[in-house]
Design a protein around this motif. Structure first.
Motif, PDB file in Angstrom:
ATOM      1  N   ASP A 287      63.355 -21.419  -3.862  1.00 55.42           N
ATOM      2  CA  ASP A 287      62.175 -22.001  -4.497  1.00 55.42           C
ATOM      3  C   ASP A 287      60.913 -21.448  -3.839  1.00 55.42           C
ATOM      4  O   ASP A 287      60.248 -22.117  -3.046  1.00 55.42           O
ATOM      5  CB  ASP A 287      62.208 -23.530  -4.376  1.00 55.42           C
ATOM      6  N   ALA A 330      57.973 -19.017 -15.479  1.00 61.28           N
ATOM      7  CA  ALA A 330      58.054 -20.401 -15.965  1.00 61.28           C
ATOM      8  C   ALA A 330      58.471 -21.335 -14.830  1.00 61.28           C
ATOM      9  O   ALA A 330      57.919 -22.440 -14.679  1.00 61.28           O
ATOM     10  CB  ALA A 330      59.044 -20.485 -17.116  1.00 61.28           C
ATOM     11  N   ARG A 331      59.430 -20.882 -14.025  1.00 63.74           N
ATOM     12  CA  ARG A 331      59.887 -21.696 -12.893  1.00 63.74           C
ATOM     13  C   ARG A 331      58.753 -21.872 -11.876  1.00 63.74           C
ATOM     14  O   ARG A 331      58.607 -22.934 -11.266  1.00 63.74           O
ATOM     15  CB  ARG A 331      61.098 -21.006 -12.254  1.00 63.74           C
ATOM     16  N   LYS A 333      55.493 -22.040 -12.396  1.00 58.53           N
ATOM     17  CA  LYS A 333      54.529 -23.041 -12.829  1.00 58.53           C
ATOM     18  C   LYS A 333      55.038 -24.451 -12.559  1.00 58.53           C
ATOM     19  O   LYS A 333      54.293 -25.314 -12.075  1.00 58.53           O
ATOM     20  CB  LYS A 333      54.225 -22.858 -14.312  1.00 58.53           C
ATOM     21  N   ALA A 334      56.307 -24.678 -12.869  1.00 61.57           N
ATOM     22  CA  ALA A 334      56.884 -26.003 -12.639  1.00 61.57           C
ATOM     23  C   ALA A 334      56.940 -26.320 -11.149  1.00 61.57           C
ATOM     24  O   ALA A 334      56.652 -27.449 -10.722  1.00 61.57           O
ATOM     25  CB  ALA A 334      58.276 -26.077 -13.258  1.00 61.57           C
ATOM     26  N   LEU A 335      57.298 -25.313 -10.346  1.00 61.37           N
ATOM     27  CA  LEU A 335      57.391 -25.492  -8.899  1.00 61.37           C
ATOM     28  C   LEU A 335      56.016 -25.815  -8.309  1.00 61.37           C
ATOM     29  O   LEU A 335      55.871 -26.727  -7.491  1.00 61.37           O
ATOM     30  CB  LEU A 335      57.952 -24.215  -8.264  1.00 61.37           C
ATOM     31  N   SER A 337      53.430 -27.146  -9.754  1.00 60.70           N
ATOM     32  CA  SER A 337      53.000 -28.495 -10.149  1.00 60.70           C
ATOM     33  C   SER A 337      53.724 -29.557  -9.329  1.00 60.70           C
ATOM     34  O   SER A 337      53.105 -30.533  -8.873  1.00 60.70           O
ATOM     35  CB  SER A 337      53.267 -28.690 -11.643  1.00 60.70           C
ATOM     36  N   ARG A 338      55.006 -29.376  -9.130  1.00 59.80           N
ATOM     37  CA  ARG A 338      55.810 -30.361  -8.390  1.00 59.80           C
ATOM     38  C   ARG A 338      55.351 -30.463  -6.944  1.00 59.80           C
ATOM     39  O   ARG A 338      55.179 -31.568  -6.406  1.00 59.80           O
ATOM     40  CB  ARG A 338      57.281 -29.956  -8.458  1.00 59.80           C
TER      41      ARG A 338
END
Length: 349
Positions: A287, A330-331, A333-335, A337-338
């Motif tokens: 990650d 895409a991963r 952006k999600a990472l 934000s989290r």
């Protein structure tokens, strides 16, 4: 890497209230939790478990609010290193503003605790952020600030880390002689280090990491100055790859990317393809937003070489890297934000 990530995460038992433990003080248990979380960061990336980091930051704020006697420097050191780790987590997940915020806070706490070694390490990490984002002059300034304050006789490993990164910054600027001089000094200081009982923020820099840094520095010199430097980069990177534990995924990914690039620069298309595919496969368990960034020079070299001398293997590799980068975007952006929702600090514009 275990299928169930929760099995590798610190639990709340490691950082509960001081009333839960009669053996360890709150600060000692916080120090243990930070060390454990940093180990997971090295292995799986900064976005592996931001929820635990958020809990540690909250606990650290509570300790500060309760008041820390000015004589308890160790407490400030642990709290400073907690923010140091938060800054690195933010950096690894693409959050420059939050990273700087936590590094500055870490420096304030380290200064309050009179921990010069930790302060120097924070300057190193700020320098790495600048270097990653294409600002080698700012990186040089940060590394130099670290060297200005570190006690080299007492902290040769910290000096080694700073000099190795100075070498990397010089190499990105095509400055061959300063890069090689700084690399030699880094290796000398590393050889003089007693590697027992090191603080968590510096203890990561073992022989494999020195080999990896050596390989990366020669990689930059090969790409920017003279292809013959690849003959020095490749054995250093192979030694690093062979020395890292299998679960040191992020470190292995970065080394494999550099190794693939050097093999390509030397004309070994087959070898470069194998190592690039290994890096992308291993990256699935990491990650970290930095992976796509570190892959970019290899993608550029693959396209350049394929344009100059069309090759089916290079065309196919280029397509696989493009797909990989798209999926990671895409991963990413999600990472981002989290992690941002967990560790605080100013958001990106």
């Amino acid at each position: 890497m275990p299928d169930n990530k929760d099995a590798t995460r610190p639990t709340s038992d490691h950082f509960g209230s001081s009333a839960k433990s009669s053996r360890l003080t709150a600060v000692t248990r916080l120090e243990f939790a930070v060390r454990e979380l940093r180990d997971l960061d090295y292995r799986f990336g900064g976005g592996h478990n931001p929820e635990t980091l958020a809990a540690l930051l909250t606990w650290g704020d509570q300790l500060l609010a309760e008041g820390i006697p000015s004589t308890q420097n160790a407490a400030y050191t642990v709290l400073g290193d907690l923010h140091n780790l938060a800054g690195w987590t933010a950096f690894d997940t693409g959050q420059v503003n939050a990273a700087i915020y936590h590094f500055v806070r870490a420096g304030e706490l380290a200064h309050e605790g009179s921990d010069i070694d930790l302060e120097a390490n924070i300057h190193y990490r700020i320098g790495r952020l600048h270097l990653h984002h294409g600002a080698p002059m700012l990186a040089l300034e940060a590394f130099d600030r670290g060297l200005d304050i570190v006690d080299i006789s007492r902290s040769p490993l910290t000096a080694s880390i700073l000099y190795a990164n100075l070498a990397w910054a010089h190499a990105t600027m095509r400055a061959v002689d300063p890069a090689l001089i700084c690399l030699g000094i880094a290796q000398d200081h590393w050889a003089r280090t007693d590697h027992e009982g090191l603080p968590g923020w510096a203890g990561f820099f073992g022989e494999n990491d020195l080999n990896a840094m050596t390989g990366v520095i020669y990689t930059e010199l090969s790409r920017n100055n003279d292809r013959r430097f690849s003959s020095f980069a490749i054995p250093a990177l192979e030694d690093a790859c062979g020395g890292y534990r299998a679960d040191m995924a992020r470190s292995n990914v970065f080394v494999l990317i550099a190794l693939a690039d050097n093999l390509l620069l030397e004309g070994d298309v087959g070898g470069a393809t194998v190592q690039a595919d290994r890096a992308m496969a291993l990256a699935n368990g990491v990650d970290s937003s930095r992976i796509v960034d570190r892959l970019a020079p290899l993608r550029t070299d693959v396209l350049r070489r394929h344009t100059r001398a069309p090759c089916g293997d290079l065309r196919d590799l280029s397509q696989r890297m493009t797909v990989f980068a798209h999926r990671r975007s895409a991963r990413r952006k999600a990472l981002k934000s989290r992690v941002a929702s967990c560790i605080g600090g100013p958001r990106e514009d």
